[in-house]
Design a protein around this motif. Structure first.
Motif, short mmCIF file in Angstrom:
data_model
loop_
_atom_site.label_atom_id
_atom_site.label_comp_id
_atom_site.label_asym_id
_atom_site.label_seq_id
_atom_site.Cartn_x
_atom_site.Cartn_y
_atom_site.Cartn_z
N ALA A 191 52.19 34.84 42.04
CA ALA A 191 52.02 34.81 43.49
C ALA A 191 50.98 35.83 43.95
N LEU A 192 50.99 37.02 43.35
CA LEU A 192 50.02 38.05 43.73
C LEU A 192 48.60 37.66 43.33
N LEU A 193 48.44 37.10 42.13
CA LEU A 193 47.11 36.65 41.70
C LEU A 193 46.60 35.55 42.62
N ILE A 194 47.47 34.61 42.94
CA ILE A 194 47.06 33.53 43.84
C ILE A 194 46.78 34.06 45.22
N TYR A 195 47.57 35.05 45.68
CA TYR A 195 47.31 35.67 46.98
C TYR A 195 45.92 36.29 47.02
N LEU A 196 45.56 37.03 45.96
CA LEU A 196 44.22 37.64 45.91
C LEU A 196 43.13 36.58 45.98
N TRP A 197 43.34 35.48 45.24
CA TRP A 197 42.33 34.40 45.23
C TRP A 197 42.25 33.72 46.59
N VAL A 198 43.40 33.38 47.16
CA VAL A 198 43.43 32.70 48.46
C VAL A 198 42.84 33.59 49.54
N PHE A 240 46.08 41.13 33.52
CA PHE A 240 45.49 39.79 33.47
C PHE A 240 44.43 39.53 34.53
N LEU A 241 44.19 40.48 35.43
CA LEU A 241 43.20 40.24 36.48
C LEU A 241 41.79 40.00 35.93
N PRO A 242 41.32 40.73 34.91
CA PRO A 242 39.98 40.42 34.38
C PRO A 242 39.86 38.99 33.87
N GLN A 243 40.89 38.51 33.14
CA GLN A 243 40.86 37.13 32.65
C GLN A 243 40.93 36.14 33.81
N PHE A 244 41.72 36.46 34.82
CA PHE A 244 41.83 35.60 36.00
C PHE A 244 40.47 35.52 36.71
N ASN A 245 39.77 36.64 36.81
CA ASN A 245 38.44 36.65 37.41
C ASN A 245 37.47 35.79 36.61
N HIS A 246 37.59 35.84 35.29
CA HIS A 246 36.71 35.04 34.44
C HIS A 246 36.94 33.55 34.68
N ILE A 247 38.18 33.17 34.82
CA ILE A 247 38.50 31.75 35.03
C ILE A 247 38.03 31.28 36.40
N THR A 248 38.27 32.10 37.43
CA THR A 248 37.97 31.68 38.80
C THR A 248 36.53 31.96 39.21
N ARG A 268 38.01 24.76 37.17
CA ARG A 268 38.85 25.93 37.38
C ARG A 268 40.26 25.52 37.76
N VAL A 269 40.37 24.48 38.58
CA VAL A 269 41.70 23.98 38.95
C VAL A 269 42.45 23.52 37.71
N ALA A 270 41.74 22.83 36.81
CA ALA A 270 42.38 22.34 35.59
C ALA A 270 42.88 23.50 34.74
N THR A 271 42.06 24.53 34.57
CA THR A 271 42.45 25.67 33.73
C THR A 271 43.61 26.43 34.34
N LEU A 272 43.51 26.74 35.65
CA LEU A 272 44.58 27.49 36.31
C LEU A 272 45.87 26.69 36.34
N SER A 273 45.78 25.40 36.60
CA SER A 273 46.97 24.56 36.65
C SER A 273 47.68 24.54 35.31
N LYS A 274 46.89 24.56 34.24
CA LYS A 274 47.49 24.58 32.89
C LYS A 274 48.35 25.83 32.72
#
Length: 862
Positions: free
Chosen positions: A111-118, A429-437, A735-741
């Motif tokens: 939820a926090l990662l998605i909050y940062l992205w949103v 995991f934030l660095p990896q999340f940044n790489h994906i998004t 990106r949606v495909a990767t994050l959804s996975k």
């Protein structure tokens, strides 16, 4: 009539009761009332009331004020007691604690990662000071009752709106240079992205000016404004560089008139330099032609201007100035809305990236809900261990509110621990999340983030603990202490319903991931009507511009080069240039803007575009510059039969149709193929397109780079693969495909943790039953079936609910593509079977072990 007897002021009496010591209350109140009644009989009631207030206030002295130390001590004791009980509960039931902590912390981290992205997505382009009054002008093309929308507008529109529309405070035109350009000083040449813009550009957009006067930095046609980082690359500093010269494309020098702070990452437009619009007019005469759309127009409306009325006023501003009938209209869209609401359907906005913002917000809610359900289920399932505690407390006078507070405190403490763990997970995991998004998200503990984290944590804690608190606090103490408490039908069905809901959400996510991956695979493998494999492109600059034919002839002779040609922009760049075909045989009143591609000889062959009829451009024929090639969509719109040899008119010039290409996708597969034409204009081309032999890419590129450096010194060889450019159109979907996975996997993991906990509790409660059944001859498989039966029913119910729901959602998402996969029944059945297998595997870890247990151990306490 009798007059009413006087009454002391009630507010004063309440105030007295609130602060006065209990042992003084009766005596003082009696004295004050006696004095009040005496004064009322002797004189005015008003005077008596005022004196009553005076007497009450006179008792506000230290000796008379009620002491409150004991109250604070009780609260402290209560908190300490609840904390101690919670700690003992966590320590005693370690498996439940671990499952709840893992589920909640994982859910909160997601939820926090998605909050940062949103939050980052919602902030794009919102930093401009005039954001609420800043609008982007859109142009709508009307064809046979269908409206297509684009942002490209005529170059003279901005100054026309300022002159003629009173509501316009300011308006500017900008043209983003799609290709990187070479800038140089005494240092090495540097590639950079830029744009041409009107003089008031930096008054409309709030990019921070570090040096120069923002009102004058673009008034000179020889001016150039640099970003801070580009200035450092060119001059090694940003100090005292105003007035210095920067060479552009090794052809012309521009004077630095300003330096702006690097464009924020949350800006949808990124650029390194800005040139004057007046300069662009000189190099591109089409900017003064109302039939040519070449850039973007932005307007700032005055305070209080009505957007609806403004749209009515500007609707036909361009149409009345165009020489030929062009059924197009204008409207405005708030500039900061363009990033999230970029899609139009029949002239109306229908969403865009906002759909993914909503999707991931929903996923965050799903995952948090699944984690909260685990807490609810395990807490209520294990309520039997706390029944006597509740009964004793109620028998000793504990109220239901106090018990609710106790169990909510336990839930909130668990959530607080989970938040701490979640923060650690986010940091990891934030660095990896940044790489994906593709983002640059940072966990800065500012006011908004802290408030958001506390809000999410509090909401999660209350949500997770609400049902257990209400359930446990509602026990009847007599029934509990007699040991007659049994699980109610409502409790059992609630728990089953929550598990079913968990797996319903998980199955929907599994189906979503599968459908997204199938669609992405379809986009990557679909025949586009041209060959994008092993094709590179690079900019035409310097000596290549002056000797293009010689350059192409030389690289065509390089080993590994199959064929090379040139094009104005790129084949798959979407809608880049739009022109009206004014006349043709059998023309109708409907006129639309056709997409144009200016090309060189051999371009169609290099890309492998197939001809439907006629021929391509050829050096074997003369006057090829007066010829034109259209695609099948154009011929269909024009309703031409036997089009080869027919004459059309563009910009007053007659052109002969020599061929028709089969339709190919020059836009993304979100849209249908629209009318397009090719015109032979080698001198207008800006990119070299080269087809490389498969398997020899690296060595061929090295040879090409060496030749380019020799032939065109001072210009870096900066190339791109065409298939990479094509894939970039679907970056959001990738990106949606990767994050959804990942999110679907976490949802399944959290659901299975809860299922594992419930299975462990069920096995524990039914150990004696298992022992008796085994003594009576029950087989291991029958025991496993007995224990797994309820869970299987819950998952099957979830499958029945989830599959039709996921089918509807999949259809809606695929509807955003003009070309998409066909939904197969086994896509959904496979997801259901996978969820069932995962549930069986989770439960079997415990049921198999329970079925093999020695019945003597189960019955030894009997």
């Amino acid at each position: 009539m009798k007059s009413k007897s006087p009454i002391p002021p009630k507010l004063a009496q309440r105030f007295l009761h609130w602060f006065l010591r209990d042992d003084l209350s009766e005596e003082v109140e009696g004295d004050l009332e006696e004095l009040f009644y005496t004064q009322s009989e002797d004189g005015s009631q008003l005077k008596a009331k005022l004196n009553y207030w005076y007497q009450v206030l006179s008792y506000l002295r230290p000796f008379a004020i009620r002491k409150s130390k004991q109250v604070h001590l009780n609260y402290y004791t209560m908190f300490r007691h609840n904390f101690l009980l919670t700690y003992r509960s966590f320590k005693r039931y370690k498996m439940s604690f671990f499952i709840n902590l893992t589920g909640l912390s994982t859910g909160l981290a997601c939820a926090l990662l998605i909050y940062l992205w949103v939050n980052d997505e919602l902030s794009v382009d919102k930093f401009h000071e005039k954001d609420k009054r800043l609008y982007h002008v859109m142009m709508h093309y009307h064809v046979d009752g269908v409206v297509s929308t684009g942002s490209s507008t005529p170059g003279l529109l901005a100054e026309t709106l300022v002159e003629e529309i009173p509501e316009v405070e300011n308006a500017v035109f900008s043209r983003v240079v799609r290709e990187s350009k070479t800038l140089s000083t005494n240092n090495d040449a540097i590639k950079a992205m830029g744009q041409y813009a009107s003089p008031d550009y930096f008054n409309v957009f709030s990019y921070q000016i570090l040096q120069g006067d923002k009102n004058a930095i673009l008034t000179d046609k020889n001016a150039i404004v640099l970003s801070e980082s580009l200035a450092i690359k060119l001059f090694k500093t940003t100090e005292n560089i105003l007035g210095k010269l920067v060479e552009f494309q090794h052809q012309k020098s521009y004077q630095v008139t300003g330096v702006f702070e690097d464009i924020p990452v949350n800006s949808s437009i990124q650029f390194d330099f800005v040139l004057s619009f007046e300069e662009y007019k000189e190099v591109n005469s089409l900017l003064t032609n109302w039939n040519f759309s070449s850039g973007d127009t932005y307007v700032v409306l005055k305070e209080g201007a009505d957007m609806g009325r403004f749209n009515d006023k500007i609707a036909n501003v361009a149409t009345v100035r165009q020489e030929n009938q062009n059924p197009s209209t204008l409207s405005i869209r708030r500039y900061s809305d363009g990033y999230l609401y970029s899609n139009y359907e029949n002239g109306k906005p229908v969403g865009g990236r906002i759909e993914y913002v909503k999707l991931f917000s929903l996923i965050a809610i799903f995952i948090l809900s699944i984690a909260c359900i685990n807490f609810m289920n395990l807490s209520t399932a294990r309520a039997s261990r706390k029944t006597k505690e509740v009964g004793v407390k109620k028998a000793m006078g504990a109220g239901r509110k106090g018990l609710i507070f106790q169990y909510l405190s336990e839930s909130l403490l668990m959530t607080l621990i989970a938040v701490i763990v979640a923060m650690l997970l986010v940091f990891i995991f934030l660095p990896q999340f940044n790489h994906i998004t593709g983002k640059q998200l940072v966990l800065n503990f500012d006011k908004n983030l802290v408030v958001s984290i506390l809000s999410i944590a509090t909401f999660t804690g209350i949500l997770a603990g609400s049902y257990p608190a209400l359930y446990l606090s509602g026990f009847n103490p007599i029934t509990v202490l007699k040991g007659k408490l049994n699980s109610s039908v409502g409790e059992i069905w609630t728990r089953k319903g929550l598990v079913t809901f968990q797996f319903t959400l998980s199955i929907i996510l599994i189906v979503g991931v599968f459908i997204i991956y199938k669609q992405i695979g379809y986009l990557q493998t679909k025949n586009l009507g041209y060959n994008r494999d092993n094709i590179i492109h690079f900019d035409i600059e310097g000596k290549v511009s002056d000797n293009l034919e010689t350059f192409l002839a030389e690289i065509n002779n390089l080993p590994g080069i199959i064929k090379a040609s040139s094009i104005a922009q790129t084949v798959a760049g979407g809608r880049l240039n739009r022109f009206i075909i004014e006349t043709w045989e059998g023309e109708t009143d409907n006129k639309i803007a056709f997409e144009a591609r200016w090309v060189n000889y051999d371009l169609i062959e290099t890309l492998g575009i197939q001809m439907a009829v006629g021929r391509s451009f050829s050096r074997e024929y003369s006057a090829e510059g007066s010829k034109i090639i259209l695609n099948e969509a154009a011929i269909e719109f024009m309703q031409l039969e036997n089009p080869v040899g027919k004459i059309v008119t563009i910009q007053g010039t007659e052109l002969e149709i020599i061929g028709v290409t089969k339709n190919f996708h020059f836009e993304s597969l979100h849209t249908q193929v629209t009318p397009l034409f090719f015109a032979l204009q080698p001198t207008w081309t800006q990119k070299v397109i080269a087809k490389i032999q498969a398997g020899k890419e690296q060595e061929t590129i090295e040879k090409l780079q060496a030749f380019h450096t020799t032939f065109n010194p001072g210009f870096p060889f900066d190339y791109k693969f065409l298939d990479e450019e094509y894939q970039a159109q679907y970056a959001a979907e990738q990106r949606v495909a990767t994050l959804s996975k990942y999110f679907a996997g976490l949802a399944i993991l959290i659901s299975c943790l809860g299922l594992f906990g419930l299975a462990a509790f069920t096995v524990e409660r039914r150990l004696k039953e298992i022992g008796i059944r085994k003594v009576l001859g029950a087989s291991i498989f029958s025991i496993i079936g007995l224990l797994s039966g309820d869970f299987t029913k819950m998952v099957l119910t979830a499958i029945v609910i989830a599959l039709p729901t996921s089918f509807i959602l999949a259809q809606q998402w695929l509807g955003s593509f003009a070309f998409n996969i066909e939904l197969k029944w086994w896509y959904f059945a496979g997801a259901g079977v996978l969820a069932l297998l995962i549930a069986w595997l989770t439960v079997s870890l415990l049921t198999v072990k329970a079925a093999q247990i020695n019945p003597v151990k189960c019955l030894k306490d009997e």
